[in-house]
Scaffold this active site. Structure first.
Site, PDB file in Angstrom:
ATOM      1  N   PRO A  21       0.830  -1.210   0.000  1.00 39.50           N
ATOM      2  CA  PRO A  21       0.000   0.000   0.000  1.00 39.50           C
ATOM      3  C   PRO A  21       0.861   1.254   0.000  1.00 39.50           C
ATOM      4  O   PRO A  21       1.873   1.314   0.687  1.00 39.50           O
ATOM      5  CB  PRO A  21      -0.793  -0.121   1.301  1.00 39.50           C
ATOM      6  N   ASP A  63      -1.269   3.032   3.631  1.00 39.44           N
ATOM      7  CA  ASP A  63      -0.329   2.924   4.724  1.00 39.44           C
ATOM      8  C   ASP A  63      -0.297   4.294   5.389  1.00 39.44           C
ATOM      9  O   ASP A  63      -0.099   5.293   4.704  1.00 39.44           O
ATOM     10  CB  ASP A  63       1.043   2.561   4.116  1.00 39.44           C
ATOM     11  N   TRP A  82       7.082  -0.707   9.981  1.00 38.98           N
ATOM     12  CA  TRP A  82       7.490  -1.810   9.094  1.00 38.98           C
ATOM     13  C   TRP A  82       6.949  -3.151   9.568  1.00 38.98           C
ATOM     14  O   TRP A  82       6.826  -4.087   8.780  1.00 38.98           O
ATOM     15  CB  TRP A  82       9.019  -1.867   8.973  1.00 38.98           C
ATOM     16  N   GLN A 135      13.148  -1.688  -1.805  1.00 42.03           N
ATOM     17  CA  GLN A 135      12.388  -2.556  -0.896  1.00 42.03           C
ATOM     18  C   GLN A 135      13.053  -3.903  -0.664  1.00 42.03           C
ATOM     19  O   GLN A 135      12.578  -4.682   0.155  1.00 42.03           O
ATOM     20  CB  GLN A 135      10.965  -2.773  -1.437  1.00 42.03           C
ATOM     21  N   TRP A 170      10.794  -3.673   2.569  1.00 40.84           N
ATOM     22  CA  TRP A 170       9.529  -4.407   2.618  1.00 40.84           C
ATOM     23  C   TRP A 170       9.689  -5.898   2.344  1.00 40.84           C
ATOM     24  O   TRP A 170       9.158  -6.744   3.067  1.00 40.84           O
ATOM     25  CB  TRP A 170       8.526  -3.788   1.642  1.00 40.84           C
ATOM     26  N   LYS A 205      17.793  12.243  -9.053  1.00 45.56           N
ATOM     27  CA  LYS A 205      16.520  11.903  -8.474  1.00 45.56           C
ATOM     28  C   LYS A 205      15.477  12.939  -8.912  1.00 45.56           C
ATOM     29  O   LYS A 205      15.790  14.116  -9.026  1.00 45.56           O
ATOM     30  CB  LYS A 205      16.681  11.948  -6.952  1.00 45.56           C
ATOM     31  N   LYS A 261      11.078  18.411  -7.501  1.00 50.42           N
ATOM     32  CA  LYS A 261      10.379  19.608  -7.951  1.00 50.42           C
ATOM     33  C   LYS A 261      11.360  20.770  -8.080  1.00 50.42           C
ATOM     34  O   LYS A 261      11.231  21.604  -8.971  1.00 50.42           O
ATOM     35  CB  LYS A 261       9.266  19.963  -6.964  1.00 50.42           C
TER      36      LYS A 261
END
Ligand SMILES: [Zn+2]
Ligand SMILES: [Zn+2]
Length: 969
Positions: free
Chosen positions: A50, A89, A537, A580, A584, A617, A620
Site C-alpha cells: 500500500p 499505509d 514496518w 524494498q 519491505w 533523483k 520539484k
C-alpha cells in the site's frame, strides 16, 4: 453475432478514447464482472504494497501500479480469481512530522506537555483521512483495476488487531526480546530509526566534516617488562593514544579497548612516552628509533588510566577506567586503541561483556544532560568544539585534524543521526537467518541476480530488528509489563485484552490503549502497557494478514476469498522497487519465516528507479521531470504502460524518464495497430462483411480454412506469438512479451495487410479469397487483442468490442495454444521469412539503381540460401513489382542482380501506376468513401491500362482534358 462494425476514425485520439473506456468500465461494472468470472484454476494471489497516504502518485507509483494491474489481468484471463483491494499505509513518522508542522510543534516533549497526546493523535487521524481523491484519477488513467471503495487502512482497528496477533506469534516463538542496544537515533524525532529506513535512499547519507582527534590517556602503571624498565625514565608520564571522531562522546570514557593480538609499541617523544599500535606509527611524528618497547596488546589489558572527566558515579560492582581487549579493534584507522562509551554498537557490546560501567550523558533530544559539568545543556554537535578546546588546554590532545566523511541522516526530518543506546523491543533475526536463507531458494526473483546478490547479502549482515519506536502514531507494542516483578502479558486479540482487563477496547491507539490496565498474574500489582509504539514496518510486514483481518474474519469465514491460509499464502506475486529489497521484501520474509517457516512470496518482480531527465533523483526543485498527469492527458495510459513495461526499469535497472520514448509508443505500436485495424474495418464495411456462425470454429482456435498462403502464414505467426507471449508473461517478463507483440504487429502491417490490399475493396473480384482474408484477419485481430489486453487494456478493449460485440476483452479467456498447427506450419514461417528477406534486398537494389517501385521490372535474378517456393515467390513478385524472378544459386545471404536500364522496365505500366496513385491521393483529399465512384479529367494516360486505372480508382468516366481533376458525382 454482429452484423457490422462501427466505422473507425483514422485520426485516433488515444487519451480521449481511453476516457470513454474508463467511463464504460465503471458504468458497466466490468472490473466487478471480471472478479466474478469463472475461475476454474482457483486463486492467484498478489500482495499489494500500500502506498503512503501523503502526497500524490509519482512515476514510481505508476510503474508498480501498472505491473500490479498487468499480471492480475493476465492470470484472470488464464482462469484464476485475482483479489484486488487497495490499501493505505498511514502510521509512522511522516504523518507525525506533518502534524508537528501544522501545530507548530518544535520539540517532541511539546506533544505531551503542550498539545497533549489525545489531540495529537486526533490530528494524525484527521490528516490520514483526508486522502487525496486524486489517486483514483491516476489509477483509472493507467487502467489499473482495483477495489478502491473497500480499501483497507493500516490505522483501522481490524488491521491493527492482525498486527497485534502477528506480534503475539513472534512473542510466543521467543523471537521477541527487550534489550539495551545501540540504534541509529534521531534527536529531533527522539526515536530510534531502522538501518534499512536509512539505507532505502542514498540521499539519507550526507557529507559532513568532523574532528578526527588523537587523545592522550595517562596510564597509571606504565611499565611492562622488567628487562626494559631500567632503560626508561620512570619520572616521565606514559600516555596511551586513542583516536576518535566524536569529541562529544569523550566526556564519558569508562574504558579503552585494544586488540590483544596486535603489536603495540611504546615510543618516546620529548618528555613523554606514548603507546599505540605498531602499524600506526606513521601517523605520528617520530621514527622507529624512538621505540623503547614492543609488546602484544594483551599486555595492556587490565591496566588503569586517568579519565579526562570523572563527574559521574561508578555503579557498584562495575569496572571503570580500565583497558579491555576486543577483536573488533583494528589498526586500519587511528592508533589501534578505541575509546569505549555507551554510544556505539561495538562499544556497548564490549561494555556489557566486560562489566564496564555504562553512563548515558545525552538526553533524548541530543543535548548533553544538565548535570554534566562545563558542557551541560549543549547540543551534542556543539559540544564537539568545546570538549576539544578544554582537552587541548589541559594538554590531553596529541593531534587534532578535520575529517570529511559521510553520515546517515533522518529519512523524515533530515536531522543528522547518531548511535545511541536504547532500551527497545527487538525481533531476533539471528535466530531466523538460516531458515530465511533456505526459503529464499524457493523464491523466484525477477531479475534473478537479486536472489543471491543484494537480498542474501543484506540478510547475512542484518542486525536484530528494532521494532519499537518512542513515538505516538502507530500500533501499540502490545505488552503489559509489570514494573515490580517483570511479568508480561501479551494479548493476541482485542477480545483477550478485554477479558483480561475488564475494559471495552474500541481503539488501539495512544492514549486510549494506555488507559487499559490489567492486574499482574504474579504479584497482583496494576500493570500498564509499555509506552512504545511499533515500527510501522511491522505493519508493512504483516500486510498479507492485516488486509484480510486474518485470522479473525477467517474464523467467521468469507467463502469468496478462501477460508484457509493456503488460499492466499504465500502470495504468488509482489512487485516493488529495488529499495524494498532491504525493506519491505525483507520484513515480509522475516515475519513469514518466523510464523510459518516459509518464504513470504513466490514470485517477486523488482523494479529499478525512475530518475529525472538529467539522471538525478526526480525533484520539484530541479524541475527535471514532466508532470505525470499532463503526460497521461497528452499520450494516454496505454502508451505509458508500453513505455515502462518494455523498459529495463522492469528488470531492476534505473532509467531516466523520457517524454520522447513515452511519445514514441503512440507513434509506434499503437498507431500501427490502429491503422491496420482501420484498414480492416473500413473495407469490411464497404464489402459488407459480416461475422456469421462460421466463426464459431475459428474462435475456438480450429481455423485452418483459407488456402491463401498469406493467411496460413499469419495464422502460424499468430500461433507462435501466442506461445511466446504466454511464456513470457508466465515468467513475469513484460519486456520479452512486448518485443514479440511489436514484432508481430510490424509483420501484420508491413507484410500481411500490405500484401492483402488488393484482396479487398470494390475492385477485388475473387469473392472466396476476399472472404478468406476477412475471416483470417478477424481471427487475427480478435486473438491479438486478447494477447495485448493485459498490456494495453484500453486499445485492445476498443478494438475487441467493436469487432466482436462482446462486453469486454478482459472477460475473455486467454487464447489456447494449438501445438498441431504450430508444428505443421514451422516450414511456412521459414519460407515466408526468406521471401521477406529477399523483398527487402530487391527494394534496396531498386533504391541503389534509382528505380521507383511503381515501375515494374521485367526480370531479376537472385542467389540465396534457398529458392523461394512458388506461393511465396508470387507474393514477393507483387511486393517488389517484378514480373519474373530466377534463382541462380546458393549463397549465405540473398543477393540480387539484373538489368537496370529502361529495357528491363515496363515504363508504360509505371505511368499507369503513377496515375492511379495520383487519383487515389485526390480521392483521399476529397474524403470519398471506399466504394464511391468519381469522374476524372486527365491530359494523358497509357491507353492499354484504361480498364485497370478505372477499376482500381473507381472511375465512372475518364476524360481527356488539360487540367487534372477528380470530382464526386
Ligand atoms: Zn528525524
Ligand atoms: Zn508483577
Amino acid at each position: 453475432m454482429k452484423a457490422m462494425f462501427k466505422a473507425v476514425s483514422p485520426n485516433v485520439d488515444f487519451p480521449k478514447l481511453e476516457e470513454a473506456i474508463i467511463t464504460y468500465w465503471k458504468k458497466n461494472k466490468i472490473f466487478e464482472k471480471s472478479l466474478a468470472k469463472d475461475s476454474p484454476r482457483g486463486n492467484w494471489t498478489f500482495l499489494d504494497g500500500p502506498p503512503f497516504v501523503t502526497g500524490l502518485p509519482h512515476y514510481g507509483h505508476l510503474l508498480t501500479s501498472i505491473a500490479k494491474d498487468l499480471f492480475p489481468r493476465f492470470w484472470t484471463m488464464k482462469g484464476y480469481h485475482v483479489r484486488r483491494v487497495w490499501g493505505w499505509d498511514g502510521h509512522g513518522l511522516p504523518v507525525e512530522n506533518k502534524v508537528e508542522n501544522k501545530l507548530n510543534i518544535k520539540r517532541k516533549k511539546d506533544i505531551e506537555d503542550v498539545v497533549g497526546v489525545k489531540k495529537f493523535i486526533e490530528e494524525c487521524k484527521a490528516y490520514v483521512t483526508q486522502i487525496s481523491g486524486e489517486w483514483e484519477w491516476y489509477v483509472d488513467h493507467v487502467a489499473r483495476w482495483v477495489d478502491f471503495k473497500n480499501a483497507y487502512r493500516t490505522w483501522d482497528l481490524p488491521y491493527m488487531e492482525s498486527v497485534m496477533w502477528v506480534f503475539k506469534q513472534l512473542y510466543d516463538k521467543d523471537l521477541i526480546y527487550k534489550g539495551l542496544k545501540v540504534s541509529l537515533y534521531c534527536p529531533h524525532c527522539a526515536t530510534p530509526i531502522s538501518n534499512f529506513e536509512v539505507a532505502m535512499d542514498a540521499d539519507n547519507y550526507k557529507d559532513v566534516t568532523d574532528f578526527a582527534t588523537t587523545y592522550k590517556y595517562e596510564l597509571k602503571s606504565p611499565s611492562f617488562a622488567k628487562a626494559s624498565a631500567g632503560k626508561q625514565n620512570s619520572k616521565l608520564k606514559t600516555y596511551i593514544l586513542a583516536w576518535s571522531t566524536t569529541p562529544w562522546n569523550k566526556i564519558v570514557v569508562p574504558a579503552l579497548a585494544v586488540n590483544p593480538k596486535l603489536i603495540y609499541v611504546k615510543v618516546k617523544e620529548g618528555n613523554e612516552y606514548y603507546i599505540l599500535a605498531k602499524s600506526t606509527l606513521k601517523i605520528l611524528r617520530f621514527a622507529q628509533d624512538d621505540i623503547v618497547e614492543e609488546f602484544k596488546g594483551s599486555k595492556l589489558v587490565g591496566m588503569k588510566y586517568v579519565p579526562h572527566y570523572d563527574y559521574y558515579k561508578i555503579e557498584k560492582d562495575k569496572k571503570a577506567f580500565v583497558i579491555i581487549g576486543g577483536d573488533f579493534v583494528t589498526a586500519e584507522e587511528g592508533t589501534g586503541v578505541v575509546t569505549i562509551a555507551a554510544y556505539g554498537e561495538e562499544d556497548l557490546k564490549a561494555s556489557l561483556e566486560n562489566n564496564i560501567h555504562i553512563e548515558m550523558h545525552v538526553d533524548e533530544e541530543g543535548h548533553i544532560k544538565k548535570d554534566v559539568p562545563i558542557f551541560g545543556g549543549m547540543y551534542y554537535l556543539k559540544a564537539n568544539k568545546a570538549v576539544n578546546e578544554d582537552l587541548q588546554k589541559r594538554g590531553l590532545i596529541y593531534k587534532d585534524e578535520i575529517l570529511p566523511h559521510t553520515m546517515p541522516h533522518c529519512w523524515r526530518c533530515a536531522t543528522r543521526l547518531y548511535y545511541a543506546p536504547i532500551t527497545a523491543w527487538y525481533v531476533n533475526v539471528q535466530k531466523l537467518k538460516e531458515q530465511m536463507k533456505k526459503t529464499n531458494e524457493h523464491i523466484h526473483w525477477i531479475p534473478n541476480h537479486f536472489q543471491h546478490g543484494r537480498f542474501l547479502k543484506s540478510l547475512e549482515h542484518a542486525p536484530d530488528w528494532n521494532i519499537s519506536r518512542n513515538r505516538y502514531w502507530g500500533s501499540p507494542v502490545p505488552v503489559w509489563e509489570c514494573r515490580r516483578c517483570g511479568e508480561c502479558f501479551v494479548p493476541e486479540s482485542i477480545k483477550e485484552l478485554e477479558e483480561r482487563s475488564g475494559q471495552k477496547v474500541t481503539d488501539l491507539h495512544k492514549p486510549e490503549i494506555d488507559e487499559v490496565t490489567i492486574e499482574c498474574a504474579k504479584c497482583k500489582k496494576t500493570v500498564h502497557r509499555v509506552p512504545e509504539v511499533l515500527d510501522s514496518w511491522i505493519e508493512a510486514g504483516s500486510a498479507s494478514f492485516g488486509e484480510r483481518h486474518y485470522p479473525f474474519d477467517f474464523a467467521q469465514g468469507k467463502p469468496s476469498e478462501g477460508q484457509k491460509l493456503e488460499d492466499f499464502y504465500p502470495p504468488d506475486f509482489i512487485v516493488e522497487y529495488t529499495g524494498q529489497i532491504r525493506a519491505w521484501f525483507y520484513v515480509l520474509d522475516v515475519i513469514s519465516n518466523a510464523l510459518y517457516n516459509t518464504e513470504a512470496f513466490k514470485n517477486v518482480l523488482v523494479n529499478g528507479v525512475i530518475l529525472g531527465t538529467d539522471g538525478r533523483k526526480m525533484s520539484k526543485n530541479f524541475k527535471n521531470y514532466p508532470d505525470p498527469k499532463e503526460m497521461l492527458e497528452k499520450y494516454g495510459g496505454d502508451a505509458l504502460r508500453l513505455y515502462l513495461m518494455s523498459s529495463p526499469v522492469v528488470q531492476g535497472e534505473d532509467i531516466s524518464i523520457s517524454e520522447e520514448q513515452y511519445r514514441n509508443q503512440v507513434r509506434g505500436m499503437l498507431l500501427i495497430l490502429w491503422n491496420t485495424y482501420n484498414f480492416f474495418v473500413s473495407n469490411a464495411i464497404v464489402d459488407k462483411f459480416t461475422v456469421h456462425s462460421l466463426f464459431a470454429s475459428q474462435r475456438s482456435g480450429q481455423f485452418t480454412e483459407s488456402k491463401n498462403v498469406l493467411d496460413q502464414w499469419i495464422l502460424s505467426l499468430l500461433e507462435k506469438l501466442t506461445q511466446d507471449v504466454t511464456e513470457s508473461l508466465e515468467k513475469y517478463d513484460t519486456v520479452g512479451a512486448i518485443a514479440k507483440l511489436e514484432e508481430f504487429i510490424t509483420s501484420l502491417s508491413t507484410w500481411y495487410i500490405r500484401r492483402s490490399r488488393d484482396r479487398v475493396g470494390p475492385s477485388a473480384e475473387n469473392k472466396k479469397d476476399k472472404q478468406a482474408f476477412y475471416e483470417t484477419a478477424y481471427y487475427v485481430f480478435t486473438t491479438f487483442c486478447k494477447l495485448l489486453a493485459p498490456i494495453t487494456p484500453f486499445v485492445s478493449e476498443e478494438i475487441y468490442r467493436n469487432l466482436t460485440g462482446e462486453e469486454s476483452v478482459h472477460l475473455a479467456n486467454w487464447p489456447k495454444q494449438n501445438k498441431e498447427q504450430r508444428t505443421k506450419n514451422k516450414e511456412l514461417l521459414y519460407e515466408m521469412n526468406n521471401g521477406m528477406q529477399l523483398a527487402s534486398k530487391i527494394h534496396a537494389f531498386r533504391k541503389e539503381a534509382n528505380i521507383k517501385v511503381r515501375i515494374p521490372l521485367r526480370k531479376l535474378s537472385y542467389k540465396g540460401p534457398e529458392e523461394l517456393t512458388k506461393d511465396v515467390e508470387k507474393i514477393v513478385l507483387d511486393e517488389v513489382n517484378v514480373y519474373e524472378l530466377t534463382y541462380v544459386g546458393k549463397s549465405e545471404d540473398y543477393e540480387v542482380s539484373g538489368d537496370v536500364t529502361e529495357k528491363n522496365q515496363d515504363v508504360e505500366a509505371g505511368k499507369a501506376r503513377d496515375i492511379i496513385r495520383k487519383i487515389q491521393e485526390e480521392r483521399k483529399k476529397l474524403g470519398t468513401s471506399l466504394d464511391e465512384k468519381v469522374d476524372v479529367v486527365i491530359d494523358a494516360w497509357p491507353k492499354e491500362f484504361t480498364e485497370e486505372i478505372k477499376k482500381k480508382t473507381l472511375i465512372r468516366t475518364l476524360a481527356k482534358g488539360e487540367t487534372f481533376k477528380v470530382s464526386r458525382i
